[in-house]
Design an enzyme around this catalytic site. Structure first.
Site, PDB file in Angstrom:
ATOM      1  N   ASP A 139       0.866  -1.171   0.000  1.00 53.08           N
ATOM      2  CA  ASP A 139       0.000   0.000   0.000  1.00 53.08           C
ATOM      3  C   ASP A 139       0.912   1.234   0.000  1.00 53.08           C
ATOM      4  O   ASP A 139       2.122   1.145   0.237  1.00 53.08           O
ATOM      5  CB  ASP A 139      -0.970   0.003   1.187  1.00 53.08           C
ATOM      6  CG  ASP A 139      -2.212   0.851   0.866  1.00 53.08           C
ATOM      7  OD1 ASP A 139      -2.129   1.697  -0.053  1.00 53.08           O
ATOM      8  OD2 ASP A 139      -3.247   0.677   1.515  1.00 53.08           O
TER       9      ASP A 139
HETATM   10  C1  BGC Z   1      -4.969   3.244  -0.207  1.00 54.33           C
HETATM   11  C2  BGC Z   1      -5.123   2.177  -1.263  1.00 54.33           C
HETATM   12  C3  BGC Z   1      -4.931   2.775  -2.620  1.00 54.33           C
HETATM   13  C4  BGC Z   1      -3.583   3.451  -2.675  1.00 54.33           C
HETATM   14  C5  BGC Z   1      -3.229   4.017  -4.022  1.00 54.33           C
HETATM   15  C6  BGC Z   1      -3.719   4.070  -0.389  1.00 54.33           C
HETATM   16  O1  BGC Z   1      -3.686   5.156   0.457  1.00 54.33           O
HETATM   17  O2  BGC Z   1      -4.969   2.631   1.060  1.00 54.33           O
HETATM   18  O3  BGC Z   1      -6.376   1.564  -1.148  1.00 54.33           O
HETATM   19  O4  BGC Z   1      -5.068   1.791  -3.619  1.00 54.33           O
HETATM   20  O5  BGC Z   1      -3.570   4.491  -1.719  1.00 54.33           O
HETATM   21  O6  BGC Z   1      -3.910   5.146  -4.334  1.00 54.33           O
END
Ligand code: BGC
Length: 741
Positions: A292
């Site tokens: 993440d």
């Molecule tokens: C979120 C994810 C997301 C990623 C990319 C993160 O802050 O937890 O769900 O896919 O950002 O944008």
């Protein structure tokens, strides 16, 4: 049919590439940065966002600063093969230009463009929590397929969706992004969404790679606070949180995203048991893992890694393949390999998994996959808008309908109150990055288009306070008053946990004024999570839970208000009667002292123990009757039949739900678990017998000792209860004994 990512031919091509690549080039494949910003200010994008959030700069100032910056797509690094993927970049022209740079690198390995396409790209359909309530797996699939077609035309190869986190706490803002509180429903949702995004042929140019996230138990955050810790037994992890991931893998999902949180002290980003033992060894996952955003670096904050280098080491050894945003891999892995702390074979393994997907997608052989003409032709096509409308109509839940408030009777004077009724962009919800706010139809616009006479006021004065006089006057002239209220789109989604779940005080005051007027009233709710509506329910005649319904919001809502469409959706997360009940979910385990009248039972002194609306609940303009529930066991399966009759005067669709309970087992089991459902269309007066076959193995669970010794699901002989109904509370029940073979 599930996609298989490993093919003999591609493995050979990967072998050949790996043999030629330098260590730095390999690590480049494992790197996914966002574009960096170059501009007239000295802060990073994240800091800029924080400044806006903290109110240090206004929206206007923010927009001005953003328009003065230029995106830097790291041209030199891309040409040097130091980037494997980009996050959050789309648009055929931009993507193709960046890809041309990648094609100038030594091995010409194309970049993979990933983006959060959560519930639509340009055409936005309802938030997942809403769509799940349609109880129509085929609709989940079609909606994801539409999103894939648009996103791929804009150069996107890969989405970080579906979010398959089971979420049982309405305080958690990300409950909006998944299918709600039930593991079985989340698994069905996972399978069909993955199939929709990826299609049968991932290389056809119209589909995109999916990513099941957040692995795992992210939705179990303590106190519903985003990113918070979770401490659970392995049984609960395996029975509640993991099955949707396993289902997604069986459906062929290409990637998984480990979650931000730690589970019982081990952050998922460095969790070897999750990322390797369960995922690879037990489930045979063939795709790759993307961290993440910045999560590897955050292992330092977790206090599990001494520094970024240590975080990179632990994460890659746990099984992580690609680093989103933090650059911990890129800055440290080469050194770690040289120091002998990470074997080059580990790097090769990760790169192999990433290249596998690039090959399978057809990206290596056809790196430029779209152009601006295709992009323009594809966005917001009429058939996409029609699907978005159908999805919204099937996601809107009728929570209350008394005094014949709905559908609206003809010839009445209509009043509409609330800024949300006139704001198309708000209909997008929190996670619609590519969504076109201007293309969204508000309720006001849809009523105008339907030539329905009405008067709209926002109900607020310029300073945000309630316009009591305006509301009283408007109500005085109206026969029926529609009030739009709920949450702004930013009030759910990531980093949007809430400690209070009622309507905002001003909106409640508006409802009180409407109630005082004595006029019939309908509350149109726009929100991304279950709300506490205990007081609101008493103030209005009808409630339509519209969620954040997407591009076709207004048209779908007007079709329901006028009765052109009969509502059929159900809620997939319990609506608490008070915040103090959170987390609350229907499929909790039995206690030794179930809630009752006596003092020493499991309840509260000051609030009810039951939710206001239970899982699976939702009304219709007609009514249904359930009868003749029968169950027997044949061929190691529960064979269940039940008759459902439409007892009202309109045609309708009903999501028939089947729940099972293992009455006595060697471990305490849930009081009820959804195990099957079917949506049936019934004409007025029509009845239908429905049959369900549920393998007995579906009632399997992990016995206390089994997890540590050998994770195995078991089913025990004994009594089972079978429930059938239109929600998890109001059900018929029958019993059946199962004897192990
Ligand atoms: C979120 C994810 C997301 C990623 C990319 C993160 O802050 O937890 O769900 O896919 O950002 O944008």
């Amino acid at each position: 049919m599930a996609i298989h990512w490993i093919t003999e031919e591609n493995e050979k091509r990967i072998d050949a590439l790996l043999a030629e690549m330098t260590l730095e080039e390999k690590i480049g494949q494992m790197r996914q940065p966002g574009p960096s910003l170059v501009g007239a200010f000295e802060v990073s994008f994240e800091e800029l966002l924080d400044m806006r959030f903290d109110g240090k700069i206004s929206d206007e100032e923010f927009q001005k600063m953003m328009s003065s910056v230029k995106m830097d797509y790291r041209e030199e690094e891309v040409k040097a093969g130091k980037v494997g993927s980009f996050n959050g970049v789309s648009g055929a022209e931009t993507v193709n230009a960046i890809q041309e740079n990648a094609l100038q690198s030594r091995h010409k390995i194309p970049l993979l463009f990933g983006m959060d396409v959560i519930h639509g790209y340009k055409t936005v359909y309802p938030i997942p929590l809403a769509l799940a309530g349609s109880f129509e797996p085929e609709l989940y699939r079609r909606a994801a397929e539409m999103a894939a077609e648009e996103a791929s035309a804009a150069g996107v190869h890969w989405t970080y969706a579906p979010m398959v986190d089971v979420a049982r706490d309405a305080r958690w803002g990300r409950i909006s992004e998944g299918a709600g509180e039930d593991t079985y429903l989340a698994s069905v949702f996972a399978v069909h969404t993955v199939q929709g995004f990826q299609g049968e042929d991932i290389s056809d140019g119209k589909h995109i790679i999916a990513c099941a996230k957040h692995f795992a138990a992210y939705g179990g955050a303590e106190a519903g606070r985003d990113y918070n810790t979770i401490d659970i037994s392995e049984q609960k992890l395996r029975e509640v949180y993991l099955p949707p991931f396993e289902a997604a893998i069986k459906a062929g999902v290409g990637t998984l995203m480990p979650a931000f949180n730690d589970i019982s002290g081990v952050p998922c980003s460095v969790n070897h048991q999750l990322l390797t033992e369960i995922l690879r060894d037990e489930w045979g996952f063939e795709g790759f893992l993307i961290s993440d955003a910045n999560a590897i670096d955050e292992c330092v904050n977790h206090g599990i890694a001494e520094d970024r280098k240590d975080a990179a080491r632990q994460s890659v050894l746990a099984g992580m393949d690609m680093d989103m945003s933090s650059d911990c891999f890129f800055q440290n892995l080469e050194q770690l390999v040289k120091e002998g702390k990470v074997a080059e074979a580990e790097i090769d393994q990760a790169v192999r998994r990433i290249l596998r997907l690039k090959f399978a997608l057809g990206l290596v052989d056809q790196p430029i996959r779209t152009n601006t003409e295709r992009e323009q032709e594809t966005m917001l096509k009429p058939e996409f808008r029609a699907l978005a409308r159908e999805a919204a109509e099937k996601s809107i839940v009728l929570l209350k309908n008394e005094n014949e408030a709905l559908p609206l009777a003809g010839g009445k004077t209509l009043a509409l109150i609330g800024a949300l009724a006139a704001d198309g962009e708000q209909m997008l919800g929190a996670w619609a990055m590519g969504g076109d706010g201007e293309a969204c139809v508000s309720v006001k616009a849809a009523l105008e288009a339907a030539r329905q006479p009405f008067t709209w006021i926002s109900g607020r004065k310029e300073d945000g306070s309630v316009d009591s006089e305006g509301i009283r006057t408007l109500c005085g002239q109206a026969d029926i008053v529609l009030v739009a209220a709920g949450e702004q789109k930013e009030e759910s989604g990531e980093a949007a946990s809430r400690g209070e779940l009622s309507l905002h005080p001003e909106d409640r005051d508006i409802l009180r004024l409407v109630k005082e007027s004595g006029k019939k009233s309908v509350l149109l709710l726009f929100n991304g999570r279950p709300l506490v509506l205990t007081e609101e329910v008493e103030l209005v005649d009808a409630i339509l839970e519209c969620w954040h319904p997407g591009t076709e919001a207004g048209n779908a809502i007007v079709n329901i208000l006028t009765g052109k469409v009969n509502p059929s959706a159900k809620i997939t997360a319990s609506f608490p009667a008070a915040v103090g009940q959170c987390p609350i979910y229907y499929n909790h385990t039995s206690t030794g002292r179930p809630a009752g009248k006596g003092k020493f039972t499991s309840k509260y002194l000051d609030i009810p123990v039951e939710p206001l609306y239970p899982f699976g609940y939702g009304l219709s303009y007609t009514s249904y009757e359930y009868a003749n529930l029968k169950a027997e066991i044949r061929e190691e399966a529960f064979q269940i039949e039940v008759t459902v009759k439409n007892t009202g005067e309109r045609a309708g669709e009903e999501a028939v739900q089947i729940y099972l309970q293992d009455v006595a087992a060697s471990r305490v089991r849930p009081v009820k678990e959804l195990k099957a459902f079917e949506k049936v269309a019934l004409e007025a007066g029509e009845q239908r017998k429905l049959c369900f076959t549920i393998p007995v193995a579906e009632m399997g669970f992990y016995s206390a000792g089994a997890v540590a010794a050998k994770p195995a699901r078991i089913v025990e002989s004994g009594l089972f209860r079978v429930y059938a109904g239109g929600n998890s509370r109001d059900t018929l029940c029958t019993e059946i004994s199962y004897a192990e073979l």
